[in-house]
Design an enzyme around this catalytic site. Sequence first.
Site, mmCIF file in Angstrom:
data_model
loop_
_atom_site.group_PDB
_atom_site.id
_atom_site.type_symbol
_atom_site.label_atom_id
_atom_site.label_comp_id
_atom_site.label_asym_id
_atom_site.label_seq_id
_atom_site.Cartn_x
_atom_site.Cartn_y
_atom_site.Cartn_z
ATOM 1 N N LYS A 170 -15.616 33.421 10.070
ATOM 2 C CA LYS A 170 -14.216 33.550 10.092
ATOM 3 C C LYS A 170 -13.701 31.841 9.528
ATOM 4 O O LYS A 170 -13.872 30.959 10.613
ATOM 5 C CB LYS A 170 -13.840 33.938 11.543
ATOM 6 C CG LYS A 170 -11.834 33.864 11.356
ATOM 7 C CD LYS A 170 -11.396 34.167 12.533
ATOM 8 C CE LYS A 170 -10.856 32.973 13.270
ATOM 9 N NZ LYS A 170 -9.899 31.942 12.376
ATOM 10 N N ASN A 226 -9.842 21.660 8.594
ATOM 11 C CA ASN A 226 -9.786 19.980 8.168
ATOM 12 C C ASN A 226 -11.054 19.668 7.121
ATOM 13 O O ASN A 226 -10.711 18.893 6.343
ATOM 14 C CB ASN A 226 -9.878 19.071 9.511
ATOM 15 C CG ASN A 226 -11.158 19.543 10.371
ATOM 16 O OD1 ASN A 226 -11.521 20.431 10.577
ATOM 17 N ND2 ASN A 226 -11.645 18.207 10.739
ATOM 18 N N GLU A 258 -18.608 22.253 18.618
ATOM 19 C CA GLU A 258 -18.195 20.955 18.249
ATOM 20 C C GLU A 258 -16.736 20.720 18.558
ATOM 21 O O GLU A 258 -15.783 21.624 17.704
ATOM 22 C CB GLU A 258 -18.654 20.643 16.791
ATOM 23 C CG GLU A 258 -18.254 18.987 16.547
ATOM 24 C CD GLU A 258 -18.108 18.403 15.188
ATOM 25 O OE1 GLU A 258 -16.980 18.139 15.057
ATOM 26 O OE2 GLU A 258 -19.066 18.309 14.494
ATOM 27 N N CYS A 264 -12.753 14.910 12.937
ATOM 28 C CA CYS A 264 -13.384 15.130 14.387
ATOM 29 C C CYS A 264 -13.852 13.764 14.769
ATOM 30 O O CYS A 264 -13.904 13.017 15.829
ATOM 31 C CB CYS A 264 -14.271 16.236 14.468
ATOM 32 S SG CYS A 264 -13.788 17.868 14.117
#
Length: 528
Positions: free
Chosen positions: A192, A169, A265, A299
């Site tokens: 990654k 995102n 997170e 988020c």
Amino acid sequence: MTTTNASRVATVLPAWLTPARVERLAGLVAAGAGAQRVTTTSPYTGAQLADLPLSTPDDVEEAFVRARVAQAAWAVVPVADRSRIMLRFHDLVLQRQEQALDLMQAESGKTRRDAFLEVSDTAITARYYARSARRLLSPKRRKGAIPVLTHTTVLRHPKGVVTVISPWNYPLSMAAGDAIPALMAGNAVVQKPDTQTALTALWAMDLMREAGLPTDVWQMVVGRGSSIGGALMAGADYMMFTGSTASGRQIARDAGERLVGASLELGGKNAMVVLADADVEKAAAGAVAACFPSAGQLCVSIERLYLADEIHDAFVAAFVERTQAMRLGAAYDFSADMGSLTTLAQLETVTSHVDDAVSKGATVLAGGSARPDLGPLFYEPTILAGVTPAMTLFDHETFGPVVSIYRYRSVDEAVAMANATPYGLNASVWGRDGAAARKVARRLHAGTVNVNEAFAAAWGSIDAPMGGMGDSGLGRRHGADGLLKYTEAQTVAHQRLHGFAPPRGVEHEQWARILTRALETWRALGLR
């Protein structure tokens, strides 16, 4: 039905983003010759974007071997030299920002406005740690066991090789932003990125190498977690993960088994509380900015709005009007207010959450529909009223352009409702009386709380820690915490002249009385 306006629609990729350039970036993936390939598509159009090699567990293991060799050399590079590399990276990010903006839009479907926030955030992060690392990493004197006689110093050593798993995102902020402090602390990084947005992460790594970072100090692997996640954990001296709470729990379990640290997170169901004295127009504009950036795929974006009785109706009217006026579009310029969702899975989640709520009695005040006329993954910014605990989106993260609104009668009620969630990532409070709003902010169960702002104030305060409570994660990024978590603290205590045993000729009992009087004296003198 929403009256959301449509902006221009992109039909082709930016001219510079040729197949040759895409293939060059794909070639930076740590993968063996003849690797299997995976195709990514552009959210705007559904057309093929990249053909990426997939890393195997063996490729990941080899990346760690190279990283350990490189890290040993990198760790002895003076911090001042690391800082110079990071500041060159800062400059290159700003100079080449058009490429970054195009890549982020092509891979994630977000607007150029949202993409630019990632460019600025990455530059700020690079500059902050380049300027702060020497202070944070320098040896620190600490009070010794015996005043004057004990010389105590705390040193900071890099963890070694850090694994960073970054999401789709915010492909630049999360990829570069988490690697920067790890690198500045003297670690190597094996990362990654999400496959969908790997080109953006690879672009950042390529730029860092151009700035002077040795090649193997930062490497990228591509593949599904089910395939290479075990190898990434097996090689990690520390794990930095951004993603779902379910995956975060598994990573925490695996890190605990290996006794390595992890910073996570995770998800959120963030609340915004609008107080009775709030400026309605400013709060409504703030709610648009809070709920719909990157089509709600953020988020720290807001999914729950709590409105005081006194301003409820006026706020809803203003918020609905502003939401319906938003321009959706897929243009590679700054014309659109909101872009596309990134993946079919997110479109399906958003659609199912809204349909479930409506079927159970929720009222759509704005939006509520997909927009295939604009692109395969567009969904209107949506406001729902009458949401109840029986509906999935009441307490489950939607991660899309959907917000539910609720009325409250007292501040205590608003705080209780806002805190009625296992998550605790971000929150927002709006009111004219700043002191009163800050008092409410302190009562909210969230790692960051913004007053008269959505999320940018806390996120952009790079000198302060950012992270979640409860199911929103462990650890912090930004500030001193964001760098020191990638280090091992070592205490070196040098005892001089005399130690803790009684001097020759002094009995233990007599020595105990002498030490007792010394302790009482230090207490009286206010010594720590």
